[in-house]
Design a protein around this motif. Structure first.
Motif, mmCIF file in Angstrom:
data_model
loop_
_atom_site.group_PDB
_atom_site.id
_atom_site.type_symbol
_atom_site.label_atom_id
_atom_site.label_comp_id
_atom_site.label_asym_id
_atom_site.label_seq_id
_atom_site.Cartn_x
_atom_site.Cartn_y
_atom_site.Cartn_z
ATOM 1 N N ASP A 366 4.240 -45.656 -35.033
ATOM 2 C CA ASP A 366 3.807 -44.267 -34.889
ATOM 3 C C ASP A 366 4.326 -43.718 -33.566
ATOM 4 N N ILE A 367 5.411 -42.946 -33.615
ATOM 5 C CA ILE A 367 6.020 -42.417 -32.385
ATOM 6 C C ILE A 367 5.057 -41.501 -31.644
ATOM 7 N N LYS A 368 4.349 -40.658 -32.388
ATOM 8 C CA LYS A 368 3.422 -39.710 -31.765
ATOM 9 C C LYS A 368 2.319 -40.451 -31.007
ATOM 10 N N GLN A 369 1.772 -41.499 -31.638
ATOM 11 C CA GLN A 369 0.711 -42.273 -30.991
ATOM 12 C C GLN A 369 1.247 -43.030 -29.776
ATOM 13 N N ALA A 370 2.482 -43.527 -29.877
ATOM 14 C CA ALA A 370 3.087 -44.247 -28.758
ATOM 15 C C ALA A 370 3.235 -43.336 -27.546
ATOM 16 N N LYS A 371 3.692 -42.100 -27.779
ATOM 17 C CA LYS A 371 3.836 -41.140 -26.678
ATOM 18 C C LYS A 371 2.475 -40.820 -26.049
ATOM 19 N N ARG A 372 1.485 -40.654 -26.895
ATOM 20 C CA ARG A 372 0.141 -40.338 -26.404
ATOM 21 C C ARG A 372 -0.429 -41.496 -25.587
ATOM 22 N N ASP A 373 -0.230 -42.727 -26.088
ATOM 23 C CA ASP A 373 -0.756 -43.893 -25.376
ATOM 24 C C ASP A 373 -0.088 -44.064 -24.010
ATOM 25 N N LEU A 374 1.219 -43.818 -23.955
ATOM 26 C CA LEU A 374 1.938 -43.939 -22.689
ATOM 27 C C LEU A 374 1.414 -42.924 -21.677
ATOM 28 N N LYS A 375 1.274 -41.687 -22.105
ATOM 29 C CA LYS A 375 0.818 -40.628 -21.203
ATOM 30 C C LYS A 375 -0.623 -40.853 -20.756
ATOM 31 N N ASP A 376 -1.521 -41.076 -21.719
ATOM 32 C CA ASP A 376 -2.935 -41.248 -21.372
ATOM 33 C C ASP A 376 -3.165 -42.514 -20.554
ATOM 34 N N GLY A 377 -2.455 -43.591 -20.915
ATOM 35 C CA GLY A 377 -2.625 -44.855 -20.201
ATOM 36 C C GLY A 377 -2.216 -44.743 -18.747
ATOM 37 N N LEU A 378 -1.049 -44.142 -18.486
ATOM 38 C CA LEU A 378 -0.582 -44.011 -17.106
ATOM 39 C C LEU A 378 -1.428 -43.007 -16.322
ATOM 40 N N ASN A 379 -1.891 -41.954 -16.980
ATOM 41 C CA ASN A 379 -2.765 -40.996 -16.295
ATOM 42 C C ASN A 379 -4.099 -41.643 -15.908
ATOM 43 N N LEU A 380 -4.585 -42.519 -16.770
ATOM 44 C CA LEU A 380 -5.840 -43.207 -16.473
ATOM 45 C C LEU A 380 -5.675 -44.150 -15.286
ATOM 46 N N ILE A 381 -4.552 -44.868 -15.230
ATOM 47 C CA ILE A 381 -4.314 -45.829 -14.155
ATOM 48 C C ILE A 381 -4.070 -45.136 -12.817
ATOM 49 N N THR A 382 -3.325 -44.041 -12.832
ATOM 50 C CA THR A 382 -2.876 -43.406 -11.588
ATOM 51 C C THR A 382 -3.696 -42.188 -11.192
ATOM 52 N N GLY A 383 -4.652 -41.801 -12.041
ATOM 53 C CA GLY A 383 -5.482 -40.634 -11.749
ATOM 54 C C GLY A 383 -6.946 -40.978 -11.759
ATOM 55 N N ASN A 384 -7.764 -39.970 -11.940
ATOM 56 C CA ASN A 384 -9.219 -40.127 -11.957
ATOM 57 C C ASN A 384 -9.784 -39.442 -13.188
ATOM 58 N N ILE A 385 -10.985 -39.828 -13.568
ATOM 59 C CA ILE A 385 -11.661 -39.193 -14.687
ATOM 60 C C ILE A 385 -13.080 -38.819 -14.264
ATOM 61 N N ARG A 386 -13.584 -37.789 -14.886
ATOM 62 C CA ARG A 386 -14.964 -37.381 -14.662
ATOM 63 C C ARG A 386 -15.834 -38.072 -15.704
ATOM 64 N N LEU A 387 -16.861 -38.778 -15.259
ATOM 65 C CA LEU A 387 -17.706 -39.505 -16.198
ATOM 66 C C LEU A 387 -18.385 -38.537 -17.159
ATOM 67 N N SER A 388 -18.252 -38.800 -18.435
ATOM 68 C CA SER A 388 -18.836 -37.934 -19.457
ATOM 69 C C SER A 388 -20.348 -37.880 -19.329
ATOM 70 N N LYS A 389 -20.886 -36.655 -19.301
ATOM 71 C CA LYS A 389 -22.322 -36.406 -19.249
ATOM 72 C C LYS A 389 -22.977 -36.984 -17.994
ATOM 73 N N ALA A 390 -22.140 -37.308 -17.006
ATOM 74 C CA ALA A 390 -22.700 -37.808 -15.750
ATOM 75 C C ALA A 390 -23.070 -36.623 -14.867
ATOM 76 N N LYS A 391 -23.765 -36.927 -13.766
ATOM 77 C CA LYS A 391 -24.119 -35.865 -12.841
ATOM 78 C C LYS A 391 -22.850 -35.188 -12.339
ATOM 79 N N GLU A 392 -22.967 -33.913 -12.037
ATOM 80 C CA GLU A 392 -21.812 -33.140 -11.601
ATOM 81 C C GLU A 392 -21.157 -33.795 -10.393
ATOM 82 N N GLY A 393 -19.835 -33.910 -10.452
ATOM 83 C CA GLY A 393 -19.105 -34.453 -9.320
ATOM 84 C C GLY A 393 -18.885 -35.945 -9.362
ATOM 85 N N VAL A 394 -19.478 -36.669 -10.307
ATOM 86 C CA VAL A 394 -19.317 -38.119 -10.379
ATOM 87 C C VAL A 394 -17.985 -38.443 -11.054
ATOM 88 N N LYS A 395 -17.055 -39.002 -10.275
ATOM 89 C CA LYS A 395 -15.733 -39.325 -10.795
ATOM 90 C C LYS A 395 -15.364 -40.750 -10.405
#
Length: 476
Positions: A366-395
């Motif tokens: 699945d080329i589309k899924q491969a592209k998505r996994d590459l982008k999301d995976g590297l963004n997760l490793i090199t960036g930050n995420i906001r915890l879902s439904k967590a208190k405001e500002g918790v990252k």
């Protein structure tokens, strides 16, 4: 006095904490709750569609629909709340049945035996969470965060006061705690409920029954990996920690599980740094525990008290994921920089490898899924995420795991590793070579656009849903 009961209300409070952290597995919830949650989501989707259009431009029908869906949301939320209440009541009833206890299993990892309760058994899961909370509250256990420890340590090290430094850890900590002494502390606590005490005895009996006698001594240890083991270890060493912190020469002392860092402002009369450490070893030995010996690689004794006498001094040590680079110049001016530990850098590289392995594997199907996994995976490793439904500002993420780093070379090393990875495409994926070159170039451009320094400085944050996050972490 706090409520120690294994009640539906307490289970629900624990559930809400896990929900805010994004730790609830929706698929493990009862069908009634899942249906109710799906209905709430569907109603909210209808309201979202209406809100995309300015209210002033709504037709009469849209006004009526909005009021209808608002009322419907209240009903659906009540249904969801009732379904959760029924679920928690069922779990609580099971946890309070006569004969309830924890069933331990074990596995080997890194030459150590780890233990766990059945993660799929939600009764066991919430009962363990409740027991852990009861222990922490009954004994007043304070679980200090890594960030707080390291931020305070950085302040202490970046001054010109003459100091001695001791960095060490406790050998086989969880496996060495004398059980009789520990259980005596548990029994003597007048606040902890009898049910909680009984469940701790149940856990220790299960631990005794399945632990590897060739690796773990009789009468010693708490089960490594079980939720309450960290709290039990803190309870056992609370008295000794207090004694050490109370010494007049100790200006900083922290023990994070088994990792110890001490700073001394002076040396008691008649002691050298080596003999002081020997006395510290003797004190821990009285509690049935052994510190790492000098020269083991896990114990460092550093003298930043003695005047430089025209010479500079450089040392490095690792602590809680950071590499500390200490320097004292010829004029006794001290400077400490924080870098990433070798283990943390290797973990980053391994996760990068996993992303590219996943990309290569998915390209076959699945080329589309491969592209998505590459982008999301590297963004997760090199960036930050906001915890879902967590208190405001918790990252959480790359910046928040490394916010004390001030050694640019570490970012350069990891960025070079990421940019050097090849985008490999199966030979039969594209009929036209030009299409393949364009595909590879686009992926390459995205990878090369990632600047770890910039993402760290900007605290770059990405929106990744809980479901997608769990999916990525399975292969990351």
């Amino acid at each position: 006095m706090f409520d120690q009961s294994f009640s539906a209300a307490n289970f629900e409070a624990l559930f809400e904490i896990e929900l805010r952290k994004g730790l609830v597995d929706f698929n493990q919830m009862p069908q009634e709750y899942r249906d109710a949650a799906t209905n709430v989501k569907a109603v909210r989707a209808e309201l979202t569609l209406l809100r995309k259009k300015k209210r002033a431009a709504w037709t009469q029908t849209e006004e009526e629909d909005y009021e209808f869906w608002r009322e419907e949301l209240k009903i659906r939320l009540a249904d969801k709340e009732e379904a959760l209440k029924k679920d928690m009541e069922a779990l609580s009833e099971a946890a309070n049945m006569s004969g309830f206890g924890f069933r331990l299993t074990s596995h080997m990892y890194g030459g150590k035996q780890y233990f766990e309760v059945d993660k799929a058994d939600r009764v066991q899961h919430f009962a363990m969470k409740c027991l852990q909370r009861n222990l922490v509250n009954a004994f007043g256990v304070e679980m200090v965060s890594r960030h707080t420890v390291m931020a305070n340590l950085k302040l202490m090290l970046n001054n010109n006061l003459p100091i001695y430094i001791i960095r060490t850890d406790i050998r086989h900590f969880f496996e060495s705690i004398p059980q009789n002494r520990l259980m005596s502390l548990i029994e003597r606590n007048s606040i902890l409920s009898n049910k909680s005490k009984g469940l701790i005895k149940n856990i220790m009996a299960g631990y005794k029954g399945i632990k590897d006698k060739r690796l773990l001594a009789a009468g010693k240890g708490v089960p490594r990996g079980i939720g309450i083991s960290s709290a039990l270890s803190e309870i056992y060493l609370a008295e000794l920690d207090k004694m050490i912190k109370g010494r007049k020469e100790v200006i900083f002392y922290v023990r994070y599980v088994d990792d110890i860092f001490m700073i001394l402002s002076d040396m008691p009369y008649g002691f050298t740094l080596a003999s002081y450490y020997q006395a510290l070893e003797d004190q821990f030995h009285k509690y049935g525990l052994d510190l790492q010996p000098v020269g083991s690689g896990k114990c460092q004794l550093l003298d930043y008290y003695t005047p430089a006498n025209g010479r500079s001094q450089n040392d490095s040590l690792t602590y809680l994921g950071y590499c500390l680079y200490l320097n004292k110049d010829a004029r006794n001016r001290r400077r400490t920089k924080f870098g990433m530990s070798g283990e943390r850098k290797q973990r980053f590289k391994s996760r990068v490898d996993n992303v590219f392995d996943r990309f290569k594997h998915e390209l076959k199907y699945d080329i589309k899924q491969a592209k998505r996994d590459l982008k999301d995976g590297l963004n997760l490793i090199t960036g930050n995420i906001r915890l879902s439904k967590a208190k405001e500002g918790v990252k959480v993420g790359f910046y928040y795991n490394n916010d004390l780093v001030d050694v640019d070379q570490d970012f350069d090393e990891l960025e070079h590793y990421l940019h050097s990875k090849h985008v490999r495409v199966p030979g039969n994926l594209f009929a036209d070579p030009a299409d393949e070159r364009a595909f590879v170039k686009k992926r390459r451009d995205f990878i090369n656009s990632i600047s770890l320094k910039d993402r760290w400085k900007e605290k770059k944050t990405f929106d990744i849903g809980v479901g997608r996050l769990k999916e990525i972490r399975k292969w990351l």
